[in-house]
Design a protein around this motif. Structure first.
Motif, mmCIF file in Angstrom:
data_model
loop_
_atom_site.group_PDB
_atom_site.id
_atom_site.type_symbol
_atom_site.label_atom_id
_atom_site.label_comp_id
_atom_site.label_asym_id
_atom_site.label_seq_id
_atom_site.Cartn_x
_atom_site.Cartn_y
_atom_site.Cartn_z
ATOM 1 N N ARG A 1 35.623 39.483 41.234
ATOM 2 C CA ARG A 1 36.679 38.475 41.361
ATOM 3 C C ARG A 1 37.745 38.901 42.368
ATOM 4 O O ARG A 1 38.207 38.092 43.173
ATOM 5 N N ASP B 1 39.414 29.999 38.836
ATOM 6 C CA ASP B 1 40.686 30.651 39.123
ATOM 7 C C ASP B 1 41.718 30.503 38.013
ATOM 8 O O ASP B 1 42.694 31.252 37.968
ATOM 9 N N HIS B 2 41.520 29.545 37.093
ATOM 10 C CA HIS B 2 42.490 29.375 36.012
ATOM 11 C C HIS B 2 42.313 30.383 34.889
ATOM 12 O O HIS B 2 43.220 30.582 34.075
ATOM 13 N N PHE C 1 34.049 32.590 38.246
ATOM 14 C CA PHE C 1 34.999 32.590 39.359
ATOM 15 C C PHE C 1 35.990 31.433 39.258
ATOM 16 O O PHE C 1 36.543 31.000 40.263
ATOM 17 N N ARG D 1 42.321 33.873 33.045
ATOM 18 C CA ARG D 1 43.150 35.055 33.240
ATOM 19 C C ARG D 1 42.845 36.192 32.268
ATOM 20 O O ARG D 1 43.251 37.329 32.487
ATOM 21 N N HIS E 1 34.772 33.059 49.294
ATOM 22 C CA HIS E 1 35.586 32.817 48.106
ATOM 23 C C HIS E 1 36.890 33.609 48.188
ATOM 24 O O HIS E 1 36.896 34.780 48.546
ATOM 25 N N THR F 1 40.207 35.736 46.991
ATOM 26 C CA THR F 1 40.456 36.752 45.982
ATOM 27 C C THR F 1 41.103 36.118 44.758
ATOM 28 O O THR F 1 41.991 35.273 44.873
ATOM 29 N N LEU F 2 40.643 36.529 43.573
ATOM 30 C CA LEU F 2 41.195 36.008 42.328
ATOM 31 C C LEU F 2 41.905 37.113 41.558
ATOM 32 O O LEU F 2 41.634 38.300 41.765
ATOM 33 N N GLU F 3 42.766 36.723 40.662
ATOM 34 C CA GLU F 3 43.400 37.697 39.783
ATOM 35 C C GLU F 3 42.347 38.305 38.866
ATOM 36 O O GLU F 3 41.381 37.643 38.482
ATOM 37 N N THR F 4 42.541 39.568 38.523
ATOM 38 C CA THR F 4 41.622 40.213 37.596
ATOM 39 C C THR F 4 41.862 39.677 36.188
ATOM 40 O O THR F 4 42.972 39.266 35.836
ATOM 41 N N ASN G 1 35.640 42.140 37.320
ATOM 42 C CA ASN G 1 36.918 42.110 38.026
ATOM 43 C C ASN G 1 36.794 42.555 39.480
ATOM 44 O O ASN G 1 37.525 42.068 40.343
ATOM 45 N N ASP H 1 42.451 30.917 29.540
ATOM 46 C CA ASP H 1 43.656 30.850 30.376
ATOM 47 C C ASP H 1 44.748 31.740 29.809
ATOM 48 O O ASP H 1 45.605 32.245 30.541
#
Length: 235
Positions: free
Chosen positions: A47, A185-186, A183, A188, A97, A99-102, A44, A210
């Motif tokens: 990500r 992005d879909h 990495f 979760r 890249h 930032t993505l949701e943890t 995380n 997801d």
């Protein structure tokens, strides 16, 4: 006396496996559940703060002597296949890249991952399929989940940092499938399970989805699994 280990990778597209051959098998120390939590936390960080994780990779890059990784304080060195090339690629990848949701913890995904660890800890097999031919989606279905699960497996790592670093670097995997998947992005949710492995010493399975139960919760995505590259460690 230092021991030199040669790395080898087993790879699938979408569901991916990374293995580091051990002539002197490593082991995880301490609370296994804390280790699993640390694996998810480390992923995380990468990500959510890819630029911060770049610093970790740059430190690791400094330990290379040609294709050999020599980490101060450790008695085991790792012979990589590509040297610093995939490390530099990972640095470039993360530097740009977003930032993505943890990933949030999922009990369904964790149980599915734990089933695989339990079996391969006994059999010493590698890869994503059980002795009965069952795959990641079969294991999530067993626990009341769906089929939309992505899986990566690291064999031979010594701690959480090692698990995530090796999967992101993806030494020896031409399409860097592990890095791309981690990495996505879909994704979760994730479940992590770690344990011993008869051949590689350790293993960690990360199942991701997801939704928390891997049931459809968004656009349907096609998953095409390539044949496994059964590359064996050099002796």
């Amino acid at each position: 006396m230092r021991t030199v280990l040669r790395s080898a990778l087993l790879a699938l597209t979408i569901t991916s496996t990374a293995a580091f051959a051990q002539s002197a098998n490593p082991s995880f120390h301490g609370d296994i559940h804390q280790l699993e939590a640390n694996v998810l936390a480390t992923l995380n960080v990468a990500r959510a703060q890819p630029n911060v994780y770049v610093e970790t990779l740059m430190t690791y890059r400094g330990y290379f002597k040609a294709n050999l990784v020599v980490i101060p304080g450790q008695t085991i060195d790792v012979q990589t296949q590509e040297g610093t090339v995939p490390v530099d690629e990972a640095v470039d990848f993360l530097s740009t890249h977003p930032t993505l949701e943890t990933l949030q913890p999922s009990e369904t995904l964790r149980l599915a991952a734990a089933d695989h660890v339990a079996e391969q800890s006994r059999t010493g097999k590698t890869g994503h399929f059980g002795a009965d031919g069952s795959g990641p989606s079969d294991r999530t279905l067993k626990h009341g989940g769906g089929k939309q699960v992505a899986e990566v497996i690291a064999y031979g790592a010594v701690d959480a940092e090692d698990v995530i670093r090796q999967l992101i670097i993806d030494d020896g995997v031409s399409d860097r499938g592990h890095r791309i998947l981690m990495f996505a992005d879909h994704l979760r949710y994730a479940g992590v399970a770690c344990g011993p492995h008869p051949e590689f010493g350790t293993m960690c399975v990360i199942d991701m989805g997801d939704t928390p139960d891997a049931k459809p919760g968004g656009p349907v995505r096609r998953v095409q699994v390539a044949a496994m590259d059964e590359t064996k460690p050099k002796q």
